[in-house]
Each structure stands twice: as structure tokens, then as C-alpha cells.
Design an enzyme around this catalytic site. Structure first.
Site, PDB file in Angstrom:
ATOM      1  N   LYS A   4      40.099  45.570  45.729  1.00  0.00           N
ATOM      2  CA  LYS A   4      40.165  45.029  47.226  1.00  0.00           C
ATOM      3  C   LYS A   4      41.710  45.040  47.800  1.00  0.00           C
ATOM      4  CE  LYS A   4      35.657  42.796  47.042  1.00  0.00           C
ATOM      5  NZ  LYS A   4      34.793  41.462  47.435  1.00  0.00           N
ATOM      6  N   TYR A  44      28.821  46.815  53.731  1.00  0.00           N
ATOM      7  CA  TYR A  44      28.408  45.598  53.519  1.00  0.00           C
ATOM      8  C   TYR A  44      27.032  45.371  54.532  1.00  0.00           C
ATOM      9  CZ  TYR A  44      31.968  44.080  50.341  1.00  0.00           C
ATOM     10  OH  TYR A  44      32.940  44.072  49.164  1.00  0.00           O
ATOM     11  N   ASN A 107      38.792  38.516  46.418  1.00  0.00           N
ATOM     12  CA  ASN A 107      38.529  38.075  45.051  1.00  0.00           C
ATOM     13  C   ASN A 107      38.619  39.436  44.192  1.00  0.00           C
ATOM     14  OD1 ASN A 107      36.221  39.691  46.094  1.00  0.00           O
ATOM     15  ND2 ASN A 107      34.525  37.985  45.335  1.00  0.00           N
ATOM     16  N   HIS A 110      35.287  44.608  43.685  1.00  0.00           N
ATOM     17  CA  HIS A 110      34.013  44.688  44.122  1.00  0.00           C
ATOM     18  C   HIS A 110      33.229  45.429  42.821  1.00  0.00           C
ATOM     19  CE1 HIS A 110      30.197  45.744  45.970  1.00  0.00           C
ATOM     20  NE2 HIS A 110      30.332  46.974  45.504  1.00  0.00           N
ATOM     21  N   GLU A 121      26.448  53.718  46.563  1.00  0.00           N
ATOM     22  CA  GLU A 121      27.916  53.118  46.731  1.00  0.00           C
ATOM     23  C   GLU A 121      28.727  54.489  46.250  1.00  0.00           C
ATOM     24  OE1 GLU A 121      27.279  48.369  46.864  1.00  0.00           O
ATOM     25  OE2 GLU A 121      28.723  49.264  45.218  1.00  0.00           O
TER      26      GLU A 121
HETATM   27  P1  ADP Z   1      29.679  39.981  44.792  1.00  0.00           P
HETATM   28  O1  ADP Z   1      31.045  40.460  45.220  1.00  0.00           O
HETATM   29  O2  ADP Z   1      30.179  38.888  43.862  1.00  0.00           O
HETATM   30  O3  ADP Z   1      28.590  40.585  44.693  1.00  0.00           O
HETATM   31  P2  ADP Z   1      28.455  39.029  47.226  1.00  0.00           P
HETATM   32  O4  ADP Z   1      27.667  40.157  47.079  1.00  0.00           O
HETATM   33  O5  ADP Z   1      27.460  37.675  47.407  1.00  0.00           O
HETATM   34  O6  ADP Z   1      29.201  38.684  46.160  1.00  0.00           O
HETATM   35  O7  ADP Z   1      29.453  38.979  48.482  1.00  0.00           O
HETATM   36  C1  ADP Z   1      30.087  40.161  48.973  1.00  0.00           C
HETATM   37  C2  ADP Z   1      31.593  39.707  49.319  1.00  0.00           C
HETATM   38  O8  ADP Z   1      31.654  39.017  50.207  1.00  0.00           O
HETATM   39  C3  ADP Z   1      32.411  38.848  48.002  1.00  0.00           C
HETATM   40  O9  ADP Z   1      32.912  39.657  46.922  1.00  0.00           O
HETATM   41  C4  ADP Z   1      33.532  37.982  48.785  1.00  0.00           C
HETATM   42  O10 ADP Z   1      34.488  39.034  48.981  1.00  0.00           O
HETATM   43  C5  ADP Z   1      32.926  38.180  50.149  1.00  0.00           C
HETATM   44  N1  ADP Z   1      32.055  36.531  50.148  1.00  0.00           N
HETATM   45  C6  ADP Z   1      31.002  36.213  49.520  1.00  0.00           C
HETATM   46  N2  ADP Z   1      30.404  34.964  49.954  1.00  0.00           N
HETATM   47  C7  ADP Z   1      31.698  34.512  50.606  1.00  0.00           C
HETATM   48  C8  ADP Z   1      31.954  33.204  51.167  1.00  0.00           C
HETATM   49  N3  ADP Z   1      30.819  32.218  50.983  1.00  0.00           N
HETATM   50  N4  ADP Z   1      32.990  33.170  51.642  1.00  0.00           N
HETATM   51  C9  ADP Z   1      33.865  34.190  52.113  1.00  0.00           C
HETATM   52  N5  ADP Z   1      33.613  35.286  51.541  1.00  0.00           N
HETATM   53  C10 ADP Z   1      32.409  35.430  50.850  1.00  0.00           C
HETATM   54 MG    MG Z   2      27.420  41.864  45.869  1.00  0.00          MG
END
Ligand code: ADP
Ligand code: MG
Length: 134
Positions: A4, A44, A107, A110, A121
């Protein structure tokens, strides 16, 4: 997988690629791209009702990202284990997000959540000639 925008800004590309190699993944596709806002919205789409969707789309289109395809036995689960929980505060020691994420949104990486979504994807970002899986 995607590295990211925070990974590129914080100069963590090399560290994360090293982790990928050390953990036995084969890199079969890899490139740096800049997602448009529309690209991010589509990528997304499953999260479009979530409160973080708008910020997430802005964030993912705010700068370059590196998209990649990793091959391994049980790759989807193996990669999710290596990256750790979505929120780096909850991620286990030694995971990529624990080591390199800035916060829950930025974070670092992905990971696809299922084999089915991984296929979608991959085809969203890569043409056949950009993949080398032999
Ligand atoms: P993951 O990437 O662990 O699969 P999710 O699919 O739930 O997580 O969410 C997609 C992305 O959205 C996350 O990697 C993160 O960048 C962002 N995200 C998820 N939850 C939150 C939140 N509560 N606040 C801000 N950003 C979030
Ligand atoms: Mg996810």
C-alpha cells in the site's frame, strides 16, 4: 497482494519483499501502479457500505502501490498469517503489519480473503503475459 502507499512512502518495499522470499512464496507477478479513485472504488466494492470506504478509496489512490501475485501451498491463508491482523495494534509480533503498518487504514499490505477473490483480484490487475507461474 498489494504493498500500500505507506509502504512505498516509508521505504519498506525491500523489507517486505525480503519477508515474502524468506517465507517461501514464489513471486509470479509484480508491478508498481497508481490506482485511480475509480480503480480503488471498484477494488474495494465489497466494503462500499462500510464507514471507512470513502477514506480507504482516497488513501489507496493517494500514491503508487505495488501489486503482486504470490504462489505457495495454501497461499491465501499463508499470506494472511504472515501479514497479521488488519489493525497493527492487534497484529502478532513478527507479522508484516506489526512491523511496518502505520495504523489500521495505512496498514502496509493487502491480502486476498479467499481463493475466489484472489482470482478476481489477480485478473483485475494482471494480464496473462505479466504472470510467470511455471
Ligand atoms: P483486511 O485488509 O485485513 O482484509 P478488511 O478487508 O476488513 O481488512 O478492510 C480492508 C482495508 O480497509 C483494511 O486493510 C484497511 O486498510 C481498511 N480498514 C478496515 N477497517 C478499517 C477501519 N475500521 N478504519 C480504517 N480503515 C479500515
Ligand atoms: Mg479484506
Amino acid at each position: 497482494m498489494i504493498l500500500k502507499p505507506d509502504t512505498i512512502i516509508n521505504k519498506h518495499i525491500g523489507h517486505i519483499i525480503t519477508k515474502i522470499e524468506e517465507n517461501g512464496f514464489k513471486i509470479v507477478g509484480l508491478k508498481l501502479i497508481r490506482m485511480s479513485r475509480k480503480d480503488a472504488e471498484k477494488f474495494y466494492e465489497v466494503h462500499k457500505e462500510r464507514p471507512f470506504y470513502n477514506d480507504l478509496c482516497n488513501y489507496m489512490s493517494s500514491g503508487p502501490v505495488i501489486v503482486g501475485v504470490l504462489e505457495a501451498e495454501n497461499a491465501v491463508q499463508k499470506w494472511r498469517d504472515l501479514i497479521g491482523a488488519t489493525d497493527p495494534k492487534e497484529a502478532k509480533e513478527g507479522t508484516i503489519r506489526k512491523l511496518y503498518a502505520t495504523n489500521k487504514e495505512a496498514n502496509a499490505v493487502h491480502g486476498s480473503d479467499s481463493v475466489e477473490n484472489a482470482k478476481k483480484e489477480i485478473s483485475y490487475f494482471f494480464s496473462e503475459r505479466e504472470l510467470s507461474s511455471d
